[in-house]
Design an enzyme around this catalytic site. Sequence first.
Site, PDB file in Angstrom:
ATOM      1  N   LYS A   1     -16.800  -5.985   8.992  1.00 55.81           N
ATOM      2  CA  LYS A   1     -16.309  -4.648   8.608  1.00 55.81           C
ATOM      3  C   LYS A   1     -17.165  -4.085   7.470  1.00 55.81           C
ATOM      4  CE  LYS A   1     -11.415  -5.219   9.887  1.00 55.81           C
ATOM      5  NZ  LYS A   1     -10.056  -5.532   9.355  1.00 55.81           N
TER       6      LYS A   1
ATOM      7  N   VAL B   1       0.844  -1.208   0.000  1.00 55.90           N
ATOM      8  CA  VAL B   1       0.000   0.000   0.000  1.00 55.90           C
ATOM      9  C   VAL B   1       0.875   1.253   0.000  1.00 55.90           C
ATOM     10  CG1 VAL B   1      -1.697   1.342   1.329  1.00 55.90           C
ATOM     11  CG2 VAL B   1      -1.963  -1.142   1.098  1.00 55.90           C
TER      12      VAL B   1
ATOM     13  N   CYS C   1     -10.751  -2.162   2.329  1.00 55.96           N
ATOM     14  CA  CYS C   1     -10.753  -2.150   0.859  1.00 55.96           C
ATOM     15  C   CYS C   1     -12.053  -2.701   0.291  1.00 55.96           C
ATOM     16  CB  CYS C   1      -9.576  -2.937   0.320  1.00 55.96           C
ATOM     17  SG  CYS C   1      -9.264  -4.479   1.177  1.00 55.96           S
TER      18      CYS C   1
ATOM     19  N   HIS D   1     -10.117  -6.965  -6.050  1.00 51.21           N
ATOM     20  CA  HIS D   1     -11.253  -7.630  -5.390  1.00 51.21           C
ATOM     21  C   HIS D   1     -12.478  -7.582  -6.305  1.00 51.21           C
ATOM     22  CE1 HIS D   1      -9.070  -8.002  -1.767  1.00 51.21           C
ATOM     23  NE2 HIS D   1      -9.640  -7.079  -0.997  1.00 51.21           N
TER      24      HIS D   1
ATOM     25  N   SER E   1      -3.589  -9.609  -2.527  1.00 43.87           N
ATOM     26  CA  SER E   1      -2.953  -8.361  -2.080  1.00 43.87           C
ATOM     27  C   SER E   1      -3.575  -7.822  -0.803  1.00 43.87           C
ATOM     28  CB  SER E   1      -3.050  -7.281  -3.162  1.00 43.87           C
ATOM     29  OG  SER E   1      -4.424  -6.990  -3.426  1.00 43.87           O
TER      30      SER E   1
HETATM   31  C1  2RA Z   1      -8.106  -8.280   3.031  1.00 44.01           C
HETATM   32  N1  2RA Z   1      -9.712  -6.481   3.221  1.00 44.01           N
HETATM   33  O1  2RA Z   1      -8.456  -8.313   1.840  1.00 44.01           O
HETATM   34  C2  2RA Z   1      -8.672  -7.208   3.934  1.00 44.01           C
HETATM   35  C3  2RA Z   1      -7.587  -6.294   4.447  1.00 44.01           C
HETATM   36  N2  2RA Z   1      -6.888  -5.622   3.400  1.00 44.01           N
HETATM   37  O2  2RA Z   1      -7.320  -9.066   3.552  1.00 44.01           O
END
Ligand code: 2RA
Length: 333
Positions: free
Chosen positions: A212, A14, A128, A241, A158
């Site tokens: 989250k 990051v 994210c 993602h 990632s």
């Molecule tokens: C993950 N959203 O993808 C979490 C933390 N970056 O592992």
Amino acid sequence: ENLHVGVIGATGAVGVELINVMFDRNFPVGELTLFASERSAGKTLETKYGTKTVTLFSVEEARKCDIVFLAVSGDFAKEYAPQIAAGDGALVIDNSSAFRLNDDVPLIVPEINGDLAKTAKLIANPNCTTAIAAVALWPLHQAFGLKKVFVSTYQAASGAGQPGMNELREGLAAGLKGEEIKAEVFSHPLAFNVIPHIDTFQENGYTREEMKVTWETRKIFGVPDLAISCTAVRIPTERTHSESIVVETEKPVTPQAARDVLAKARGVKLVDNPEKLEYPMPINATKQYDVEVGRIRTNLIFGDHGLELFVAGDQLLKGAALNAVQIAEASIA
Ligand code: 2RA
């Protein structure tokens, strides 16, 4: 005016992207200081701003900056972020989850609540997965009102930083040679597999990653009772993602009406033309600022008050570094 910007955790995935994004977006950096722990202090790092020597972190040095980005653990942030930001210290934009749910710390996706960027000296960057979904969901919420949201995620390696990406690549290479696939960063081998477990399991059977998405989306949208549920799954892709999302809306909605809204939405790239095999995919969304949104269709269960869509967003960009720099841009706008 040109700012003195600090990055703590500059050598991580990051941190590296934060520096790239500031440069690429011409953020007014007058001086750039890269901070790290003893382990990395003294090292040099090749950046778009030239060769930089990593400085040993101290609160005193960090407070001399105008803006400090934290791309380190929540424990570090908990201990040092308030000290760096206190009084006439630096504006701190923290990428960890340490302060995201604190009432007095704004949790910001600039396309949604960027106006909060001027209200605090400590600002939290969202998870994210939350940020990527939020960019696509916010325009739909504004136009049609979201009543229920179901999110299933397909999360890249990632999310676990450079170590996660390394373990994926090594695992794929090992698997192709019929060798054992290591599982140190992830709970199980990720290569040629999917793992329905990201972050720790909670009492209610959800993982912290899934909660989250629920907790943070409610805060960012300002809808404390938003009915949103998530299943978060790690898949063997590198840094983008993807998320499959079903929504029930307050008002009637059609796929075309949704496309018209999303086509104009900030931070969204509408990719929705299945006849031409065009839909969101990590191989296209990676390294792009915009979140791809497509596969938009009437949800079979909620009918004319429902939509189903697919989203793909770069986890290191809109999921982390881009969003953080956009918060900094909003703080000086
Ligand atoms: C993950 N959203 O993808 C979490 C933390 N970056 O592992």
